[in-house]
Design a protein around this motif. Structure first.
Motif, mmCIF file in Angstrom:
data_model
loop_
_atom_site.group_PDB
_atom_site.id
_atom_site.type_symbol
_atom_site.label_atom_id
_atom_site.label_comp_id
_atom_site.label_asym_id
_atom_site.label_seq_id
_atom_site.Cartn_x
_atom_site.Cartn_y
_atom_site.Cartn_z
ATOM 1 N N ALA A 199 -8.736 -3.588 -4.084
ATOM 2 C CA ALA A 199 -7.534 -3.887 -3.299
ATOM 3 C C ALA A 199 -7.542 -3.129 -1.977
ATOM 4 C CB ALA A 199 -6.288 -3.531 -4.108
ATOM 5 N N ARG A 200 -7.967 -1.887 -2.009
ATOM 6 C CA ARG A 200 -8.025 -1.114 -0.768
ATOM 7 C C ARG A 200 -9.119 -1.628 0.157
ATOM 8 N NH1 ARG A 200 -8.070 5.157 -1.706
ATOM 9 N NH2 ARG A 200 -7.105 5.233 0.350
ATOM 10 N N GLU A 201 -10.216 -2.100 -0.431
ATOM 11 C CA GLU A 201 -11.281 -2.682 0.394
ATOM 12 C C GLU A 201 -10.772 -3.902 1.162
ATOM 13 O OE1 GLU A 201 -14.584 -3.620 -2.053
ATOM 14 O OE2 GLU A 201 -15.055 -1.528 -2.552
ATOM 15 N N THR A 202 -9.861 -4.651 0.546
ATOM 16 C CA THR A 202 -9.331 -5.851 1.202
ATOM 17 C C THR A 202 -8.277 -5.508 2.256
ATOM 18 O OG1 THR A 202 -7.516 -6.221 -0.382
ATOM 19 C CG2 THR A 202 -9.673 -7.151 -0.926
ATOM 20 N N GLY A 203 -7.858 -4.234 2.315
ATOM 21 C CA GLY A 203 -6.875 -3.817 3.312
ATOM 22 C C GLY A 203 -5.483 -3.585 2.778
ATOM 23 N N LEU A 204 -5.301 -3.710 1.468
ATOM 24 C CA LEU A 204 -3.983 -3.471 0.885
ATOM 25 C C LEU A 204 -3.699 -1.974 0.786
ATOM 26 C CD1 LEU A 204 -3.923 -6.077 -2.037
ATOM 27 C CD2 LEU A 204 -2.650 -6.189 0.108
ATOM 28 N N THR A 205 -2.457 -1.587 1.009
ATOM 29 C CA THR A 205 -2.006 -0.225 0.764
ATOM 30 C C THR A 205 -1.579 -0.127 -0.689
ATOM 31 O OG1 THR A 205 -1.238 0.040 3.037
ATOM 32 C CG2 THR A 205 -0.327 1.546 1.397
ATOM 33 N N VAL A 206 -2.151 0.807 -1.429
ATOM 34 C CA VAL A 206 -1.908 0.908 -2.870
ATOM 35 C C VAL A 206 -0.865 1.987 -3.157
ATOM 36 C CG1 VAL A 206 -2.915 1.480 -5.112
ATOM 37 C CG2 VAL A 206 -4.183 0.052 -3.485
ATOM 38 N N VAL A 207 0.234 1.568 -3.775
ATOM 39 C CA VAL A 207 1.275 2.472 -4.258
ATOM 40 C C VAL A 207 1.157 2.523 -5.778
ATOM 41 C CG1 VAL A 207 3.752 2.922 -4.424
ATOM 42 C CG2 VAL A 207 2.798 1.874 -2.346
ATOM 43 N N THR A 208 1.049 3.719 -6.339
ATOM 44 C CA THR A 208 0.781 3.841 -7.770
ATOM 45 C C THR A 208 1.799 4.733 -8.462
ATOM 46 O OG1 THR A 208 -1.598 3.572 -7.393
ATOM 47 C CG2 THR A 208 -0.932 4.509 -9.498
#
Length: 278
Positions: A199-208
């Motif tokens: 997901a981060r590779e695709t440019g998404l910001t990850v909130v966990t």
């Protein structure tokens, strides 16, 4: 701030760059914070599922000469004055009290609302909003997505793994998603770690939302907010992660101007259809 054993351990680990194995040891120590000062290095290694030399290297990484010095430090700062005359709690009561302590830690964490507010802004701005949670965390993700869909125009639940998971992340990103919310609980599926990296590779910001700041998903998260799980029963309990999910819902609503109107529209429609028993 409380002076609980778990809080003191978290403070001890802050500021140290730990390897994945060391994060695993730290996580195990936090989960058994009250017992750790009395465990041998072999017992701690068994608890964390690592080798005994790994425990020694972990203690050195924290600035101690070895594990005995770390254990001595933990015993010296252990709380005193416990009421030994109090009636012992049974295992069910202990599980409930453990969850109360987890919620207390969460309340202390939220004394600084900035991370939750930042998460709310990120989630509100993402159209669509993918919400990921597999295995033990699937119910947390589903609960969040259920309520979020009442105020957010496009929520996409990702609660099934397999080869389609990356495809669904791609589809959300292509449709305009800017952030992904992940619920990650023990035991952590490798598939979730891989999905967040992708997901981060695709440019998404990850909130966990994870059970610990040392969870395996931490290195693939842009913003991680921890909420501990209870470990007193055969299966983990997740009251704190569930409540944190509701807090993030509230923070997201604060950044969705149309949220109140959507809720009122839903309530009117539910009343017209007689959706709920009164």
């Amino acid at each position: 701030m409380s002076d609980s054993p778990a809080t003191r351990l978290q403070q001890l680990f802050e500021g140290h760059r730990l390897t994945p194995t060391q994060r695993r040891i730290a996580h195990s120590m936090v989960r058994r914070a009250a017992d750790v000062p009395f465990l041998s290095s072999v017992e701690l290694a068994e608890l964390a599922g690592v080798s005994q030399p790994s425990v020694t290297r972990f203690a050195v990484a924290l600035g101690f000469d070895g594990y005995p010095a770390l254990r001595k430090h933990l015993r010296e700062v252990a709380p005193t004055g416990q009421d030994t005359d109090a009636a012992p709690y049974n295992e069910y009561q202990q599980a409930v009290l453990g969850e109360i302590e987890n919620l207390r830690h969460l309340a202390e964490l939220l004394a600084d609302p900035a991370p939750a507010e930042r998460a709310g802004r990120l989630l509100a701005a993402s159209r669509p909003l993918p919400v990921l949670g597999l295995r033990a965390a699937s119910s947390q993700a589903r609960g969040f997505a259920y309520f979020a869909a009442k105020v957010h125009p496009d929520v996409r639940l990702l609660d099934e793994g397999g080869t389609m998971l990356a495809d669904r992340i791609d589809t959300a990103r292509t449709a305009g998603a800017s952030a992904l919310l992940c619920f990650a609980l023990p035991r952590h599926p490798k598939e979730v770690v891989e999905a967040l990296a992708y997901a981060r590779e695709t440019g998404l910001t990850v909130v966990t939302v994870a059970d610990s700041a040392f969870a395996p998903v931490a290195r693939h998260s842009d913003l991680l907010i921890p909420a501990a799980v209870g470990t007193g029963l055969a299966f983990d309990t997740a009251c704190a992660p569930m409540l944190l999910g509701r807090v993030l819902l509230e923070a997201m609503c604060d950044h969705l101007p149309e949220a109140q109107a959507r809720l009122e529209e839903f309530d009117a429609g539910a009343a017209a259809r007689g959706l709920f028993a009164e």
